[in-house]
Design a protein around this motif. Structure first.
Motif, PDB file in Angstrom:
ATOM      1  N   TYR A   1     113.102  16.149  -0.768  1.00 41.93           N
ATOM      2  CA  TYR A   1     113.269  14.698  -0.637  1.00 41.93           C
ATOM      3  C   TYR A   1     112.385  14.100   0.355  1.00 41.93           C
ATOM      4  O   TYR A   1     111.989  13.112   0.238  1.00 41.93           O
ATOM      5  CB  TYR A   1     114.643  14.277  -0.733  1.00 41.93           C
ATOM      6  CG  TYR A   1     115.613  14.285  -2.010  1.00 41.93           C
ATOM      7  CD1 TYR A   1     115.617  13.511  -2.900  1.00 41.93           C
ATOM      8  CD2 TYR A   1     115.812  15.494  -2.460  1.00 41.93           C
ATOM      9  CE1 TYR A   1     116.284  13.428  -4.134  1.00 41.93           C
ATOM     10  CE2 TYR A   1     116.703  15.714  -3.412  1.00 41.93           C
ATOM     11  CZ  TYR A   1     117.195  14.760  -4.181  1.00 41.93           C
ATOM     12  OH  TYR A   1     117.688  14.761  -5.332  1.00 41.93           O
TER      13      TYR A   1
ATOM     14  N   ALA B   1     116.757  10.620   6.078  1.00 38.12           N
ATOM     15  CA  ALA B   1     116.255   9.721   5.013  1.00 38.12           C
ATOM     16  C   ALA B   1     115.236   8.575   5.450  1.00 38.12           C
ATOM     17  O   ALA B   1     114.260   8.284   4.476  1.00 38.12           O
ATOM     18  CB  ALA B   1     117.510   9.010   4.580  1.00 38.12           C
TER      19      ALA B   1
ATOM     20  N   ALA C   1     111.888  10.006   5.526  1.00 38.28           N
ATOM     21  CA  ALA C   1     111.405  10.357   4.101  1.00 38.28           C
ATOM     22  C   ALA C   1     110.810   8.755   3.511  1.00 38.28           C
ATOM     23  O   ALA C   1     109.712   8.957   2.938  1.00 38.28           O
ATOM     24  CB  ALA C   1     112.622  10.779   3.150  1.00 38.28           C
ATOM     25  N   GLU C   2     111.314   7.765   3.857  1.00 39.09           N
ATOM     26  CA  GLU C   2     110.979   6.575   3.312  1.00 39.09           C
ATOM     27  C   GLU C   2     109.805   6.008   4.099  1.00 39.09           C
ATOM     28  O   GLU C   2     109.011   5.547   3.591  1.00 39.09           O
ATOM     29  CB  GLU C   2     112.153   5.581   3.637  1.00 39.09           C
ATOM     30  CG  GLU C   2     113.386   5.840   2.661  1.00 39.09           C
ATOM     31  CD  GLU C   2     113.045   5.804   1.137  1.00 39.09           C
ATOM     32  OE1 GLU C   2     112.036   4.885   0.984  1.00 39.09           O
ATOM     33  OE2 GLU C   2     113.898   5.969   0.171  1.00 39.09           O
TER      34      GLU C   2
ATOM     35  N   THR D   1     115.331   8.766  -3.336  1.00 38.85           N
ATOM     36  CA  THR D   1     115.724   9.316  -1.946  1.00 38.85           C
ATOM     37  C   THR D   1     117.057   8.880  -1.493  1.00 38.85           C
ATOM     38  O   THR D   1     117.909   9.575  -1.109  1.00 38.85           O
ATOM     39  CB  THR D   1     114.586   8.775  -1.046  1.00 38.85           C
ATOM     40  OG1 THR D   1     113.536   8.878  -1.389  1.00 38.85           O
ATOM     41  CG2 THR D   1     115.052   9.265   0.451  1.00 38.85           C
TER      42      THR D   1
END
Lengths: 103, 220
Positions: free
Chosen positions: B217, A29, A32-33, B84
């Protein structure tokens, strides 16, 4: 019974694998960010898919002691698609050419 | 089907199930040869289902890669427009649900059916939480004009995740069935092949999401 064997018998070893899976998900995550797309990021994400899948297949599904046909087919599936992810980053034009319907 | 509840041990299920179905020795021998001395967790039928489902998801993944190389800009920008955090929470929820299933199996093997039922209800609860988050995520998308026909990335996103969502729904039904069998005393420490089968199916759903989450994602 050794300490490790005792942990495995009562399922406490599963807690460690759960924490590892959670940690890798949070890392994904964060990537992804924040991370910009690159070959290295693609390889890291593909490797994490393989590791997470192996943890689930080996320890949650307990397929290590199952029929080798089932075990190897499951493993192959989760090696194949991460590999395609890396190949589609490396050779997108070639893959597009191979999958085009027109002349 | 009574075959799955009358076997004393999971590890002889493949061969004994086959012997129930036929009086000929030859098919049984062939099955023994095919699987060797190792076990088929749950029952052979569930593995036909699991590999069928993985083939279905595999087709979705192939479509993803083909669409991605043909529409790189859409697949570069698409993941940035998704929520996300919702995808991450759902990943954590599904991994935890898989953990709860196997903890439930260990509890039942340890002759603690009440604890097993608690773990399995937590699995079902995680499945319901997943569905609620997914529904909220779809609403969030639609509020921002993201729909199936927005572009190729979102078409792949909706078809893949909606298909996966359906699996979470009926996978939860399988776990609830296993709970009912434990509560009625049909599944015990020595006889719970049906629970193993339902658990393997649930893990397959988790594994599919382990692939879907990074593809849709994370990777760009």
């Amino acid at each position: 019974m050794s300490k490790l064997a005792s942990l495995t018998a009562n399922g406490k070893h599963l807690n460690v694998y759960w924490v590892l899976l959670i940690a890798m998900t949070l890392l994904s995550a964060a990537i992804a960010e924040r991370a910009e797309p690159s070959l290295l990021i693609t390889i890291v994400i593909a490797a994490m898919i393989v590791i997470k899948a192996r943890l689930v297949i080996d320890h949650f599904m307990e397929l290590k002691s199952a029929s080798p046909y089932i075990y190897h087919m499951m493993n192959a599936y989760f090696y194949l698609f991460p590999l395609i992810a890396v190949l589609s980053w490396l050779f997108p034009e070639t893959l597009a050419e191979w999958t085009s319907l027109g002349p | 089907m009574s075959h799955t509840t009358t076997q004393p041990q999971d590890d002889v299920l493949a061969v004994t199930l086959a012997s129930d179905l036929t009086s000929e020795n030859e098919p049984v021998d062939r099955l023994k040869q095919a699987f060797g001395p190792k076990v088929v967790p749950g029952n052979p039928a569930i593995w036909v289902g699991i590999f069928s489902e993985l083939t279905e998801f595999g087709i979705f993944f192939v479509i993803y890669f083909i669409a991605r190389v043909h529409y790189p800009q859409e697949f570069l920008e698409g993941p940035l427009q998704l929520h996300t955090t919702a995808g991450t929470i759902n990943t954590l929820v599904l991994i935890t649900s898989s953990f709860c299933v196997v903890k439930g199996i260990f509890a039942l093997r340890d002759s603690r059916p009440d604890a097993a039922v608690r773990w399995l209800w937590m699995t079902v609860g995680a499945g319901m939480l997943y569905l609620i988050i997914k529904y909220w995520e779809y609403q969030w998308n639609v509020d921002r004009g993201i729909e199936v026909n927005t572009n190729n990335f979102f078409a792949v996103y909706y078809y893949t995740t909606f298909n996966h969502m359906l699996h979470v729904g009926w996978g939860s039904g399988g776990i609830i069935w296993a709970i009912s069998q434990i509560k009625s005393g049909r599944y015990t420490a020595d006889n719970h092949a049906g629970l193993i089968a339902a658990a393997c199916y649930w893990h397959m759903i988790d594994l599919a999401w382990i692939m879907i989450f990074p593809l849709l994602y994370v990777l760009r």
